[in-house]
Write an enzyme that holds these catalytic residues in place. Structure first.
Site, mmCIF file in Angstrom:
data_model
loop_
_atom_site.group_PDB
_atom_site.id
_atom_site.type_symbol
_atom_site.label_atom_id
_atom_site.label_comp_id
_atom_site.label_asym_id
_atom_site.label_seq_id
_atom_site.Cartn_x
_atom_site.Cartn_y
_atom_site.Cartn_z
ATOM 1 N N HIS A 81 50.117 -58.112 -41.310
ATOM 2 C CA HIS A 81 50.192 -59.037 -40.177
ATOM 3 C C HIS A 81 51.277 -60.069 -40.472
ATOM 4 C CE1 HIS A 81 47.991 -60.291 -36.506
ATOM 5 N NE2 HIS A 81 48.522 -61.475 -36.755
ATOM 6 N N ASP A 160 38.583 -65.224 -31.186
ATOM 7 C CA ASP A 160 39.996 -65.521 -31.472
ATOM 8 C C ASP A 160 40.847 -65.236 -30.244
ATOM 9 O OD1 ASP A 160 42.474 -65.994 -33.024
ATOM 10 O OD2 ASP A 160 42.741 -63.859 -32.641
ATOM 11 N N ARG A 167 45.013 -72.025 -27.216
ATOM 12 C CA ARG A 167 45.903 -72.797 -28.105
ATOM 13 C C ARG A 167 47.342 -72.736 -27.623
ATOM 14 N NH1 ARG A 167 45.236 -69.706 -33.172
ATOM 15 N NH2 ARG A 167 46.948 -70.985 -33.917
ATOM 16 N N SER A 182 42.545 -67.589 -37.316
ATOM 17 C CA SER A 182 42.889 -66.623 -36.274
ATOM 18 C C SER A 182 43.298 -65.281 -36.909
ATOM 19 C CB SER A 182 44.039 -67.192 -35.439
ATOM 20 O OG SER A 182 44.664 -66.199 -34.682
ATOM 21 N N LYS A 186 40.734 -61.648 -37.415
ATOM 22 C CA LYS A 186 41.138 -60.341 -36.856
ATOM 23 C C LYS A 186 41.208 -59.289 -37.962
ATOM 24 C CE LYS A 186 44.929 -61.792 -34.641
ATOM 25 N NZ LYS A 186 45.083 -63.077 -33.991
HETATM 26 N N1 URA Z 1 49.299 -64.971 -35.276
HETATM 27 C C1 URA Z 1 47.954 -64.956 -35.039
HETATM 28 O O1 URA Z 1 47.331 -63.893 -35.015
HETATM 29 N N2 URA Z 1 47.349 -66.116 -34.832
HETATM 30 C C2 URA Z 1 47.975 -67.302 -34.859
HETATM 31 O O2 URA Z 1 47.338 -68.311 -34.698
HETATM 32 C C3 URA Z 1 49.364 -67.306 -35.103
HETATM 33 C C4 URA Z 1 50.008 -66.123 -35.318
#
Ligand code: URA
Length: 432
Positions: A81, A160, A167, A182, A186
């Site tokens: 990620h 999220d 956000r 966040s 995930k």
């Molecule tokens: N990527 C994400 O999944 N969440 C965030 O808050 C910022 C970048």
């Protein structure tokens, strides 16, 4: 318990308990807590922060707000990620390379957030590509093809999903507790046991300096440790966009060229670093330099490109677009930006370029906006490169002439050309 008491506590710099955080997440997910109450709490967290314990409670509560996938039957699954950036097409390239080495990749990606692009928006420019699969289809694809990449559509970390768009709308994205919870919620919900995270740093990233990026990386590693997910963070430079293309189908074209062997140096540096650690975490190679060589071999032999086609086809994408770049719809106006003086590119502010691309329609100003797949910017000259007066610095791809002219004027101000050549480094640090 009452949401007003929770908001008041955070507003007044107090720490929240596990029960209070769980109460907020559960009741925001089921709609009992309103968006405006969640917005107030989120802004209080943004302004007053959260300690490590609160951040871990928030992550776990968000991960537990939906299903948690069990991928154990697939062996060691490694996830990747990025905290987001401009021109970031790394996932499109890494997924097939890693999968072609026999390491299953099961990945859930996001859409563009603010001025940063999103992998899902990019993949959806390939005609037919489905980002919305069921859990069963997702698992079957990983088993059959060794790769699957979907949007946040399964019931994974739904808290999220809600909080992420809230956000974005209320300018509370750039917060270490909110970003780490966040991302890690995930990753926990998506079930991989090993994670490689790219933490971007610089003008086009949410973390503007190295210190903040390191703190974010360390926080995510702590959460990884507590949840038994080995997490390696790679801190990368996002002062200028990554690669040449910024814009959805333009980035897919660049990723496709990369997999066919034409590799932009900075993209290559990031892809090889992240991939080499994914291979290490999967238990398929301890030697990082050797892992990089293996990845390059997969590109040279055509194995990575074959896996790319197999993966895209398995999710309904029309692979003739990967084979023949001429099939892609082009923007109506493609304007070159010409250098007015000779020198070296010294600055190329990534955030400003992200904003120009967004104004062209490559990103969303509002959640409801639809993106224009073919618009964006292609940078022909990047930091450190020599420029002669009259040479092409970049191309603007736009669907309206006025937008193209405005983008050209704005981009001209972003290109700083000076007398001294600067060195650039894209991969800044690895945190194990
Ligand atoms: N990527 C994400 O999944 N969440 C965030 O808050 C910022 C970048």
């Amino acid at each position: 318990m009452d949401i007003k008491q929770i908001i008041t506590k955070k507003r007044d710099h107090q720490s929240l308990t596990k029960q209070e955080i769980e109460y907020f997440v559960t009741n925001y997910t089921n709609g009992t807590i309103t968006d405006y109450q969640a917005a107030a709490l989120t802004m209080a967290i943004y302004l007053n922060g959260m300690n490590e314990e609160e951040t871990v409670y928030l992550t776990l509560a968000m991960a537990n707000s939906g299903d948690i996938l069990d991928l154990s039957e697939l062996g060691t699954v490694v996830d990747k990620h990025s905290t987001g950036g401009i021109g970031d097409k790394v996932s499109l390239i890494l997924v097939p390379i890693i999968s072609s080495l026999g390491i299953p990749v099961a990945k859930m990606s996001g859409r563009g957030l603010g001025y940063t692009g999103g992998t899902i928006d990019k993949l959806e420019t390939i005609p037919g590509y489905q980002t919305n699969l069921t859990t069963k289809e997702f698992m079957e694809n990983v088993k059959k093809v060794g790769a699957c990449l979907i949007g946040q559509t399964l019931n994974l970390a739904p808290a999220d999903k809600k909080l992420y768009s809230l956000r974005d709308a209320i300018c509370t994205t750039e917060s270490i507790p909110l970003i780490s919870s966040s991302i890690m919620s995930k990753k926990i919900a998506a079930g991989a046991s090993k994670i490689v995270l790219e933490v971007t740093c610089g003008s086009g990233a949410f973390m503007k300096d190295r210190k903040q990026a390191t703190t974010l990386a360390q926080m995510m590693q702590k959460i990884g440790k507590m949840t038994n997910k080995q997490t390696i963070c790679v801190i990368t430079n996002m002062e200028q966009p990554l690669g040449k293309a910024v814009g959805n189908s333009l980035e897919v074209l660049e990723a496709t060229r990369f997999l066919k062997g034409t590799m932009q140096e900075d993209v290559k540096e990031v892809v090889l670093a992240l991939g080499a650690y994914m291979i290490k975490l999967a238990g398929k190679g301890e030697d990082i330099e050797e892992n990089k060589r293996k990845m390059l071999e997969q590109i040279k032999s055509g194995a990575a490109f074959s896996k790319y086609k197999q993966w895209i086809a398995s999710q309904g994408g029309d692979i003739s677009y990967l084979e023949d770049p001429a099939k892609w719809k082009k923007a109506s106006y493609i304007l070159p930006l010409i250098a007015k003086k000779t020198g070296y590119v010294t600055k190329l502010d990534a955030e400003k370029i992200g904003e120009i691309a967004m104004q062209l329609g490559a990103g969303r100003l509002k959640k409801e906006d639809t993106i224009k797949p073919e618009v964006g910017i292609v940078l022909e000259k990047k930091i450190g490169e020599k420029v002669e007066k009259g040479e092409i610095l970049a191309y603007i791809h736009a669907d309206e002439e006025m937008l193209a002219q405005k983008a050209k004027q704005d981009l001209e101000k972003v290109y700083e050309i000076g007398g001294k050549q600067q060195e650039t480094k894209t991969v800044l640090e690895i945190l194990m």
